[in-house]
Design a protein around this motif. Structure first.
Motif, PDB file in Angstrom:
ATOM      1  N   GLY A  13       0.827  -1.201   0.000  1.00 38.36           N
ATOM      2  CA  GLY A  13       0.000   0.000   0.000  1.00 38.36           C
ATOM      3  C   GLY A  13       0.862   1.253   0.000  1.00 38.36           C
ATOM      4  N   GLY A  14       0.450   2.245  -0.760  1.00 36.73           N
ATOM      5  CA  GLY A  14       1.195   3.492  -0.820  1.00 36.73           C
ATOM      6  C   GLY A  14       2.231   3.544  -1.927  1.00 36.73           C
ATOM      7  N   TYR A  15       2.487   2.399  -2.570  1.00 40.99           N
ATOM      8  CA  TYR A  15       3.453   2.362  -3.670  1.00 40.99           C
ATOM      9  C   TYR A  15       2.718   2.281  -4.990  1.00 40.99           C
ATOM     10  N   ARG A  16       3.260   2.975  -5.988  1.00 43.01           N
ATOM     11  CA  ARG A  16       2.682   2.932  -7.328  1.00 43.01           C
ATOM     12  C   ARG A  16       3.809   2.746  -8.322  1.00 43.01           C
ATOM     13  N   PHE A  17       3.663   1.743  -9.177  1.00 40.78           N
ATOM     14  CA  PHE A  17       4.627   1.425 -10.225  1.00 40.78           C
ATOM     15  C   PHE A  17       4.205   2.148 -11.495  1.00 40.78           C
ATOM     16  N   GLN A  18       5.142   2.879 -12.118  1.00 37.57           N
ATOM     17  CA  GLN A  18       4.775   3.558 -13.365  1.00 37.57           C
ATOM     18  C   GLN A  18       6.014   3.913 -14.167  1.00 37.57           C
ATOM     19  N   TRP A  19       5.779   4.214 -15.443  1.00 40.22           N
ATOM     20  CA  TRP A  19       6.816   4.739 -16.324  1.00 40.22           C
ATOM     21  C   TRP A  19       6.922   6.239 -16.063  1.00 40.22           C
ATOM     22  N   GLU A  20       8.103   6.722 -15.847  1.00 40.94           N
ATOM     23  CA  GLU A  20       8.329   8.151 -15.605  1.00 40.94           C
ATOM     24  C   GLU A  20       8.987   8.729 -16.853  1.00 40.94           C
ATOM     25  N   GLU A  21       8.202   9.434 -17.632  1.00 34.90           N
ATOM     26  CA  GLU A  21       8.674   9.964 -18.910  1.00 34.90           C
ATOM     27  C   GLU A  21       9.891  10.864 -18.734  1.00 34.90           C
ATOM     28  N   ALA A  22       9.870  11.729 -17.745  1.00 33.98           N
ATOM     29  CA  ALA A  22      10.984  12.664 -17.523  1.00 33.98           C
ATOM     30  C   ALA A  22      12.288  11.925 -17.232  1.00 33.98           C
ATOM     31  N   GLN A  23      12.186  10.788 -16.572  1.00 30.66           N
ATOM     32  CA  GLN A  23      13.372   9.996 -16.220  1.00 30.66           C
ATOM     33  C   GLN A  23      13.703   8.963 -17.304  1.00 30.66           C
ATOM     34  N   GLN A  24      12.731   8.711 -18.202  1.00 31.00           N
ATOM     35  CA  GLN A  24      12.855   7.631 -19.182  1.00 31.00           C
ATOM     36  C   GLN A  24      13.182   6.316 -18.466  1.00 31.00           C
ATOM     37  N   HIS A  26      11.275   3.248 -15.461  1.00 28.92           N
ATOM     38  CA  HIS A  26      10.208   2.824 -14.563  1.00 28.92           C
ATOM     39  C   HIS A  26      10.602   3.209 -13.143  1.00 28.92           C
ATOM     40  N   VAL A  27       9.619   3.602 -12.364  1.00 34.05           N
ATOM     41  CA  VAL A  27       9.861   4.023 -10.990  1.00 34.05           C
ATOM     42  C   VAL A  27       8.786   3.455 -10.068  1.00 34.05           C
ATOM     43  N   LEU A  28       9.111   3.448  -8.798  1.00 35.34           N
ATOM     44  CA  LEU A  28       8.135   3.189  -7.744  1.00 35.34           C
ATOM     45  C   LEU A  28       7.933   4.518  -7.035  1.00 35.34           C
ATOM     46  N   LEU A  29       6.713   4.992  -7.041  1.00 29.97           N
ATOM     47  CA  LEU A  29       6.389   6.230  -6.342  1.00 29.97           C
ATOM     48  C   LEU A  29       5.782   5.883  -4.991  1.00 29.97           C
ATOM     49  N   TYR A  30       6.109   6.675  -3.990  1.00 30.59           N
ATOM     50  CA  TYR A  30       5.519   6.531  -2.658  1.00 30.59           C
ATOM     51  C   TYR A  30       5.493   7.915  -2.031  1.00 30.59           C
ATOM     52  N   PRO A  31       4.730   8.092  -0.963  1.00 35.26           N
ATOM     53  CA  PRO A  31       4.545   9.449  -0.425  1.00 35.26           C
ATOM     54  C   PRO A  31       5.842  10.198  -0.116  1.00 35.26           C
ATOM     55  N   SER A  38      15.744  -0.618 -12.151  1.00 34.44           N
ATOM     56  CA  SER A  38      16.419  -1.200 -13.311  1.00 34.44           C
ATOM     57  C   SER A  38      15.367  -1.868 -14.185  1.00 34.44           C
ATOM     58  N   ASP A  39      15.728  -2.186 -15.410  1.00 37.69           N
ATOM     59  CA  ASP A  39      14.782  -2.854 -16.300  1.00 37.69           C
ATOM     60  C   ASP A  39      14.326  -4.192 -15.736  1.00 37.69           C
ATOM     61  N   THR A  40      15.241  -4.934 -15.120  1.00 33.36           N
ATOM     62  CA  THR A  40      14.857  -6.236 -14.579  1.00 33.36           C
ATOM     63  C   THR A  40      13.966  -6.090 -13.350  1.00 33.36           C
ATOM     64  N   ALA A  41      14.257  -5.121 -12.498  1.00 30.62           N
ATOM     65  CA  ALA A  41      13.391  -4.884 -11.339  1.00 30.62           C
ATOM     66  C   ALA A  41      11.998  -4.482 -11.799  1.00 30.62           C
ATOM     67  N   ALA A  42      11.936  -3.637 -12.819  1.00 26.86           N
ATOM     68  CA  ALA A  42      10.643  -3.218 -13.365  1.00 26.86           C
ATOM     69  C   ALA A  42       9.885  -4.410 -13.946  1.00 26.86           C
ATOM     70  N   ALA A  43      10.605  -5.301 -14.616  1.00 23.51           N
ATOM     71  CA  ALA A  43       9.954  -6.479 -15.201  1.00 23.51           C
ATOM     72  C   ALA A  43       9.312  -7.344 -14.115  1.00 23.51           C
ATOM     73  N   VAL A  44      10.011  -7.549 -13.011  1.00 26.90           N
ATOM     74  CA  VAL A  44       9.468  -8.353 -11.915  1.00 26.90           C
ATOM     75  C   VAL A  44       8.293  -7.631 -11.262  1.00 26.90           C
ATOM     76  N   LEU A  45       8.487  -6.376 -10.896  1.00 28.25           N
ATOM     77  CA  LEU A  45       7.427  -5.639 -10.189  1.00 28.25           C
ATOM     78  C   LEU A  45       6.172  -5.454 -11.040  1.00 28.25           C
ATOM     79  N   SER A  46       6.334  -5.366 -12.353  1.00 22.83           N
ATOM     80  CA  SER A  46       5.159  -5.214 -13.216  1.00 22.83           C
ATOM     81  C   SER A  46       4.252  -6.432 -13.157  1.00 22.83           C
ATOM     82  N   LEU A  47       4.806  -7.563 -12.745  1.00 20.47           N
ATOM     83  CA  LEU A  47       4.028  -8.806 -12.650  1.00 20.47           C
ATOM     84  C   LEU A  47       3.494  -9.066 -11.236  1.00 20.47           C
TER      85      LEU A  47
END
Length: 90
Positions: A13-24, A26-31, A38-47
């Motif tokens: 809860g409180g975390y959001r996975f998304q593509w961050e265009e400005a950073q080019q 994937h990121v995890l956003l939280y308050p 990394s690309d591999t971390a993003a691949a795992v978290l996206s699932l």
């Protein structure tokens, strides 16, 4: 500590996975901030959608990357993600 292959991970809860265009990237956003992934971390978290088991995540990644033997890498990452508070099970 190990990961149960039948466990079902999801973002905490409180975390959001998304593509961050400005950073080019994937990121995890939280308050309190943002984690660049990394690309591999993003691949795992996206699932980690609260529907797939760890076993299904490994199988999907092995299919996506046309390889075998990712179970140790994926479970190691999931243990670290859980320790960071990014991922919960249930």
């Amino acid at each position: 500590m190990s990961v149960d292959f039948k466990a079902v991970p999801r973002l905490a809860g409180g975390y959001r996975f998304q593509w961050e265009e400005a950073q080019q990237n994937h990121v995890l956003l939280y308050p309190e901030g943002m984690v660049q992934l990394s690309d591999t971390a993003a691949a795992v978290l996206s699932l980690c959608d609260g529907k797939r088991t760890v076993e299904a995540i490994v199988a999907q990644l092995e299919e996506d990357y046309e390889t075998e033997g990712l179970d140790e890498d994926v479970t190691q990452f999931l243990m670290e993600a859980e320790a960071q508070g990014w991922v919960k099970y249930g």
